[in-house]
Design a protein around this motif. Structure first.
Motif, short mmCIF file in Angstrom:
data_model
loop_
_atom_site.label_atom_id
_atom_site.label_comp_id
_atom_site.label_asym_id
_atom_site.label_seq_id
_atom_site.Cartn_x
_atom_site.Cartn_y
_atom_site.Cartn_z
N ILE A 4 -1.62 -2.93 -7.78
CA ILE A 4 -2.26 -1.76 -7.18
C ILE A 4 -2.99 -2.15 -5.90
O ILE A 4 -2.88 -1.47 -4.88
CB ILE A 4 -3.22 -1.09 -8.19
CG1 ILE A 4 -2.41 -0.47 -9.33
CG2 ILE A 4 -4.08 -0.03 -7.50
CD1 ILE A 4 -3.25 0.05 -10.47
N LEU A 5 -3.72 -3.26 -5.94
CA LEU A 5 -4.44 -3.74 -4.76
C LEU A 5 -3.46 -4.08 -3.63
O LEU A 5 -3.71 -3.74 -2.47
CB LEU A 5 -5.28 -4.96 -5.12
CG LEU A 5 -6.15 -5.52 -4.01
CD1 LEU A 5 -7.18 -4.48 -3.58
CD2 LEU A 5 -6.84 -6.78 -4.48
N ARG A 6 -2.35 -4.69 -3.98
CA ARG A 6 -1.35 -5.02 -2.96
C ARG A 6 -0.73 -3.76 -2.37
O ARG A 6 -0.47 -3.68 -1.17
CB ARG A 6 -0.27 -5.91 -3.57
CG ARG A 6 0.72 -6.39 -2.56
CD ARG A 6 1.68 -7.38 -3.13
NE ARG A 6 2.62 -7.77 -2.09
CZ ARG A 6 3.51 -8.69 -2.22
NH1 ARG A 6 3.62 -9.35 -3.36
NH2 ARG A 6 4.33 -8.99 -1.25
N GLY A 7 -0.48 -2.76 -3.20
CA GLY A 7 0.07 -1.49 -2.71
C GLY A 7 -0.89 -0.78 -1.77
O GLY A 7 -0.49 -0.27 -0.72
N ILE A 8 -2.17 -0.75 -2.14
CA ILE A 8 -3.17 -0.13 -1.29
C ILE A 8 -3.28 -0.88 0.03
O ILE A 8 -3.38 -0.27 1.11
CB ILE A 8 -4.53 -0.07 -2.01
CG1 ILE A 8 -4.46 0.93 -3.17
CG2 ILE A 8 -5.66 0.31 -1.06
CD1 ILE A 8 -5.67 0.91 -4.09
N ALA A 9 -3.26 -2.21 -0.03
CA ALA A 9 -3.34 -3.02 1.19
C ALA A 9 -2.13 -2.77 2.09
O ALA A 9 -2.26 -2.72 3.32
CB ALA A 9 -3.44 -4.49 0.83
N VAL A 11 -0.33 0.03 2.29
CA VAL A 11 -0.48 1.36 2.90
C VAL A 11 -1.51 1.31 4.01
O VAL A 11 -1.29 1.85 5.11
CB VAL A 11 -0.87 2.40 1.83
CG1 VAL A 11 -1.29 3.71 2.47
CG2 VAL A 11 0.29 2.63 0.87
N LEU A 12 -2.64 0.67 3.76
CA LEU A 12 -3.68 0.58 4.79
C LEU A 12 -3.21 -0.22 6.00
O LEU A 12 -3.51 0.15 7.14
CB LEU A 12 -4.94 -0.06 4.20
CG LEU A 12 -5.77 0.82 3.29
CD1 LEU A 12 -6.94 0.04 2.70
CD2 LEU A 12 -6.28 2.04 4.04
N SER A 13 -2.47 -1.29 5.78
CA SER A 13 -2.00 -2.08 6.92
C SER A 13 -0.99 -1.30 7.75
O SER A 13 -1.02 -1.35 8.97
CB SER A 13 -1.41 -3.40 6.45
OG SER A 13 -0.19 -3.19 5.77
N CYS A 16 -3.05 1.30 9.71
CA CYS A 16 -3.83 0.68 10.79
C CYS A 16 -2.95 0.17 11.92
O CYS A 16 -3.30 0.31 13.09
CB CYS A 16 -4.69 -0.45 10.23
SG CYS A 16 -6.03 0.14 9.18
#
Length: 80
Positions: A4-9, A11-13, A16
């Motif tokens: 989940i953390l990798r998926g959120i990262a 999407v955010l990357s 950005c």
């Protein structure tokens, strides 16, 4: 949790990098437009419309892509 953390990262990357890329394009195009307003008319007489549009549209996009790619590599390599 890690997935989940990798998926959120991811999407955010992506968001950005898109934001940075669009702002780089906007700043370069504004600078080019300001510069082109000051050019003498002889420049426009000898340069075709296609060349001018290519510089404004295509070349700026290439610079923005290179900038975002370099920034992506920089962040990724520093995290590794």
């Amino acid at each position: 949790g890690a997935f989940i953390l990798r998926g959120i990262a991811a999407v955010l990357s992506t968001f950005c990098m898109g934001w940075v890329g669009r702002h780089v394009v906007m700043n370069i195009r504004q600078a080019m437009f300001k510069h082109m307003l000051a050019l003498p008319t002889a420049y426009y007489d000898k340069t075709t419309t296609g060349e001018i549009l290519s510089k404004i549209i295509y070349n700026v996009e290439q610079v923005a892509d290179a900038t975002t790619d370099a920034l992506t590599v920089l962040v990724r390599e520093s995290c590794m």
